[in-house]
Design an enzyme around this catalytic site. Structure first.
Site, short mmCIF file in Angstrom:
data_model
loop_
_atom_site.label_atom_id
_atom_site.label_comp_id
_atom_site.label_asym_id
_atom_site.label_seq_id
_atom_site.Cartn_x
_atom_site.Cartn_y
_atom_site.Cartn_z
CG ASP A 82 -1.76 1.28 1.35
OD1 ASP A 82 -2.71 1.52 0.25
OD2 ASP A 82 -2.39 1.27 2.67
CG ASP A 104 0.86 7.48 -3.10
OD1 ASP A 104 1.23 8.31 -4.44
OD2 ASP A 104 0.27 7.80 -2.56
N GLY A 211 -9.48 5.84 1.71
CA GLY A 211 -9.54 6.78 2.61
C GLY A 211 -10.64 6.57 3.42
CG ASN A 253 -7.39 0.84 -0.22
OD1 ASN A 253 -7.25 0.09 -1.19
ND2 ASN A 253 -5.93 1.17 -0.24
CG ASP A 255 -4.65 1.14 8.13
OD1 ASP A 255 -5.70 0.40 9.73
OD2 ASP A 255 -3.63 1.76 8.43
CB THR A 256 -9.54 4.94 9.85
OG1 THR A 256 -8.16 5.68 9.31
CG2 THR A 256 -9.88 5.27 10.90
P1 13P Z 1 -8.93 4.73 5.98
O1 13P Z 1 -7.48 5.79 7.11
O2 13P Z 1 -10.23 6.02 5.87
O3 13P Z 1 -9.60 3.80 6.69
O4 13P Z 1 -8.09 4.51 4.48
C1 13P Z 1 -7.79 3.17 4.74
C2 13P Z 1 -6.17 3.45 3.02
O5 13P Z 1 -6.57 4.61 2.51
C3 13P Z 1 -5.39 2.77 3.10
O6 13P Z 1 -4.27 3.15 2.35
O1 G3H Z 2 -2.65 4.57 3.74
C1 G3H Z 2 -2.44 4.34 4.79
C2 G3H Z 2 -2.41 3.68 5.55
O2 G3H Z 2 -3.71 3.33 6.98
C3 G3H Z 2 -1.28 2.95 6.57
O3 G3H Z 2 -1.18 4.01 7.36
O4 G3H Z 2 1.34 4.61 6.83
O5 G3H Z 2 0.12 4.10 9.44
O6 G3H Z 2 0.50 2.30 8.26
P1 G3H Z 2 0.67 3.77 8.69
ZN ZN Z 3 -4.46 4.69 1.61
#
Ligand code: 13P
Ligand code: G3H
Ligand code: ZN
Length: 313
Positions: A82, A104, A211, A253, A255-256
């Site tokens: 990522d 990216d 995001g 995607n 993560d949060t």
């Molecule tokens: P979030 O922070 O909205 O979860 O997005 C994660 C993301 O885009 C990782 O590449």
């Molecule tokens: O896009 C970003 C992801 O949420 C990853 O975040 O660099 O803190 O692992 P990180």
């Molecule tokens: Zn991202």
């Protein structure tokens, strides 16, 4: 199954009209939560690792965790880098079993982004690995933003067409008003769906939305109830996620939302079980909470409609 070809997962999604989740991991328990949820839902899944996750866990350690769990699972699991920005890390991933990489170059001007992306596409394709690229800058659309400011941030459909043609990237991450983290919008959430529709008409490769966490209010409330301070956290509403999928987004995607679920789960567990000091029980509560979030996302993304046939073309 051995780690899946990401291109096949994405093509299956395009053909089947569903979206596949890419969930970020950096350790054993997050990976377990994601793969166990996907298995229960019978859904393909993309495991995403950022550069900082790789630095945190170790490249060999992280690839071994994901590869072994993928081998033991009966759903397609791909391993994706990522937001790759460092060419050396991209190459390390290619040499350590990643089945998909993102380069990216979105911070750079268009021509430079094209050059950076093209170079990685050549290197990755020589190894049979697909490449996600990014065009536009991730940033929430605020009420007082001017048209010129908005145009400077969001993905331009003309540029997207040129970018895909010239780079040969396999999937494209676009900017339509989403942003990373737990604080995406100050006021109402606003996404530029008209851009997405226009871009979808111009390019045929899978479109990716970064995001895209919803910053689920009940989870934020639970975390706050047990001591977190997550003030004005705000994410992308579920209706907007569903609309983006209906307009052609086939990879989202997250993560949060996993980080928040982990935090709420662990905080609640520690607060209700002050006598417990076994890390497995504490982290296990976080794992359970993350697994539920992944299962709920799969229901929204409808990737559980997957069947092996779609994957095979
Ligand atoms: P979030 O922070 O909205 O979860 O997005 C994660 C993301 O885009 C990782 O590449
Ligand atoms: O896009 C970003 C992801 O949420 C990853 O975040 O660099 O803190 O692992 P990180
Ligand atoms: Zn991202």
């Amino acid at each position: 199954m051995s780690l899946a070809d990401n291109k096949k997962i994405q093509k299956g999604a395009q053909k089947g009209g569903y979206c596949v989740g890419a969930f970020n991991t950096s350790n054993l328990e997050i990976t377990q939560a994601i793969i166990q949820a996907a298995e229960e839902k019978k859904s393909p899944v993309i495991i995403a690792t950022s550069e900082s996750a790789i630095k945190y866990a170790g490249i060999k350690e992280l690839s071994a965790i994901v590869r072994i769990m993928a081998e033991n699972a009966d759903i397609p699991v791909s391993l994706h880098l990522d937001h790759g920005q460092d060419k050396n890390i991209v190459i390390d991933c290619l040499n350590n079993g990643w089945t998909s990489v993102m380069i990216d170059g979105s911070h750079a001007p268009l021509e430079e982004n094209i050059t950076i992306t093209k170079e990685i596409v050549e290197i990755a394709h020589a190894k049979g690995v697909s490449v996600e690229a990014e065009l536009g800058r991730l940033s929430g659309i605020e009420d007082n933003i001017s048209v010129a400011e908005r145009d400077a941030i969001l993905t331009d459909p003309d540029e997207a067409e040129k970018f895909v043609e010239e780079t040969g990237c396999d999937t494209l991450a676009i900017a339509i008003g989403t942003s990373h983290g737990a604080y995406k919008f100050k006021g109402e959430a606003k996404l530029a769906f008209e851009r997405l529709e226009e871009i979808r008409k111009r390019i045929s490769i899978p479109i990716v939305l970064h995001g895209a966490s919803s910053v689920i209010p009940e989870i934020v409330e639970k975390a706050n109830k047990y001591g977190a301070q997550l003030g004005a956290a705000k994410g992308v509403p579920l209706e907007d996620i569903k609309k983006a999928i209906s307009l052609g987004v086939t990879k989202i995607n997250i993560d949060t939302d996993l980080r928040l679920a982990f935090t709420a789960g662990v905080r609640e567990f520690l607060s209700l079980n002050p006598e417990v000091f076994d890390p497995r029980k504490i982290i296990g509560a976080g794992r359970k909470a993350m697994k539920q979030v992944v299962m709920d996302k799969i229901d929204i993304f409808t990737s559980h409609v997957f069947n092996g046939g779609l994957l095979n073309g």
